[in-house]
Scaffold this motif. Structure first.
Motif, mmCIF file in Angstrom:
data_model
loop_
_atom_site.group_PDB
_atom_site.id
_atom_site.type_symbol
_atom_site.label_atom_id
_atom_site.label_comp_id
_atom_site.label_asym_id
_atom_site.label_seq_id
_atom_site.Cartn_x
_atom_site.Cartn_y
_atom_site.Cartn_z
ATOM 1 N N GLN A 212 3.061 -1.501 15.180
ATOM 2 C CA GLN A 212 3.008 -2.534 14.083
ATOM 3 C C GLN A 212 2.456 -2.095 12.967
ATOM 4 O O GLN A 212 1.246 -1.685 12.815
ATOM 5 C CB GLN A 212 2.440 -3.925 14.657
ATOM 6 N N ILE A 213 3.167 -2.290 11.723
ATOM 7 C CA ILE A 213 2.487 -1.885 10.541
ATOM 8 C C ILE A 213 2.547 -3.089 9.578
ATOM 9 O O ILE A 213 3.659 -3.910 9.507
ATOM 10 C CB ILE A 213 3.921 -0.786 9.920
ATOM 11 N N SER A 214 1.546 -3.476 9.134
ATOM 12 C CA SER A 214 1.193 -4.478 7.994
ATOM 13 C C SER A 214 0.500 -3.805 6.839
ATOM 14 O O SER A 214 0.168 -2.638 6.906
ATOM 15 C CB SER A 214 0.242 -5.472 8.687
ATOM 16 N N LYS A 215 0.815 -4.617 5.706
ATOM 17 C CA LYS A 215 0.361 -4.314 4.447
ATOM 18 C C LYS A 215 -0.492 -5.327 3.796
ATOM 19 O O LYS A 215 -0.193 -6.272 3.987
ATOM 20 C CB LYS A 215 1.701 -3.881 3.484
ATOM 21 N N GLU B 103 -2.832 -5.915 0.264
ATOM 22 C CA GLU B 103 -3.067 -5.620 -1.278
ATOM 23 C C GLU B 103 -4.648 -6.049 -1.691
ATOM 24 O O GLU B 103 -5.199 -7.291 -1.463
ATOM 25 C CB GLU B 103 -2.302 -6.139 -2.082
ATOM 26 N N LYS B 104 -5.285 -4.989 -2.366
ATOM 27 C CA LYS B 104 -6.924 -5.227 -2.523
ATOM 28 C C LYS B 104 -6.641 -4.580 -4.053
ATOM 29 O O LYS B 104 -6.493 -3.485 -3.976
ATOM 30 C CB LYS B 104 -7.714 -5.179 -1.668
ATOM 31 N N ASP B 105 -7.468 -5.062 -5.004
ATOM 32 C CA ASP B 105 -7.610 -4.623 -6.328
ATOM 33 C C ASP B 105 -6.595 -3.818 -6.960
ATOM 34 O O ASP B 105 -6.460 -2.783 -7.478
ATOM 35 C CB ASP B 105 -8.799 -3.757 -6.183
ATOM 36 N N GLY B 106 -5.136 -4.173 -6.757
ATOM 37 C CA GLY B 106 -3.908 -3.986 -7.049
ATOM 38 C C GLY B 106 -3.496 -2.589 -6.143
ATOM 39 O O GLY B 106 -2.637 -1.931 -6.870
ATOM 40 N N ARG B 107 -4.169 -2.313 -5.455
ATOM 41 C CA ARG B 107 -3.726 -1.214 -4.382
ATOM 42 C C ARG B 107 -3.280 -1.754 -3.134
ATOM 43 O O ARG B 107 -3.575 -2.732 -2.505
ATOM 44 C CB ARG B 107 -4.988 -0.222 -3.884
ATOM 45 N N THR B 108 -2.197 -1.355 -2.716
ATOM 46 C CA THR B 108 -1.431 -1.523 -1.482
ATOM 47 C C THR B 108 -1.803 -0.537 -0.398
ATOM 48 O O THR B 108 -1.844 0.629 -0.268
ATOM 49 C CB THR B 108 -0.037 -1.510 -1.540
ATOM 50 N N TYR B 109 -2.442 -1.252 0.895
ATOM 51 C CA TYR B 109 -2.797 -0.335 2.073
ATOM 52 C C TYR B 109 -2.016 -0.683 3.238
ATOM 53 O O TYR B 109 -1.266 -1.758 3.412
ATOM 54 C CB TYR B 109 -4.115 -1.002 2.316
ATOM 55 N N THR B 110 -1.671 0.451 3.854
ATOM 56 C CA THR B 110 -0.967 0.347 5.023
ATOM 57 C C THR B 110 -1.639 0.636 6.188
ATOM 58 O O THR B 110 -2.669 1.073 6.420
ATOM 59 C CB THR B 110 0.194 1.603 4.866
ATOM 60 N N PRO C 238 -1.713 0.580 10.345
ATOM 61 C CA PRO C 238 -0.874 0.845 11.513
ATOM 62 C C PRO C 238 -1.706 0.227 12.581
ATOM 63 O O PRO C 238 -2.944 0.349 12.612
ATOM 64 C CB PRO C 238 -0.694 2.249 11.614
ATOM 65 N N GLN C 239 -0.848 -0.360 13.502
ATOM 66 C CA GLN C 239 -1.764 -0.892 14.713
ATOM 67 C C GLN C 239 -0.873 -0.370 15.842
ATOM 68 O O GLN C 239 0.424 -0.771 16.094
ATOM 69 C CB GLN C 239 -1.912 -2.547 14.684
#
Length: 71
Positions: free
Chosen positions: A22-25, A27-34, A36-37
């Motif tokens: 499962q991939i979730s995204k 956002e924090k401080d204008g950055r997108t983080y991916t 994976p789980q």
């Protein structure tokens, strides 16, 4: 079962994992983080640990024929 797997796995060990990813995204401080789980249904150990406590290459708690850890 997760506790058993965490006890017997370490860096460099070979395992096969059956399950899903499962991939979730986020956002924090204008950055997108991916993020994976791995959702494991079954874990199969494919090798013996190098520092076995039995002295014969087998890890304690497993026999030759039963090396699966179902969740």
């Amino acid at each position: 079962m997760a506790e058993t797997v965490s006890h017997h796995l370490g860096k460099g060990r070979l395992v096969a994992v059956e399950g899903s990813l499962q991939i979730s995204k986020s956002e924090k401080d204008g950055r997108t983080y991916t993020n994976p789980q791995v959702i494991a249904n079954e874990v199969r150990f494919l090798d013996w640990p190098k520092d076995s406590k039995k002295g014969n290459g087998q890890s304690a708690g497993y026999d030759d024929d039963n090396f699966d850890v179902p969740f």
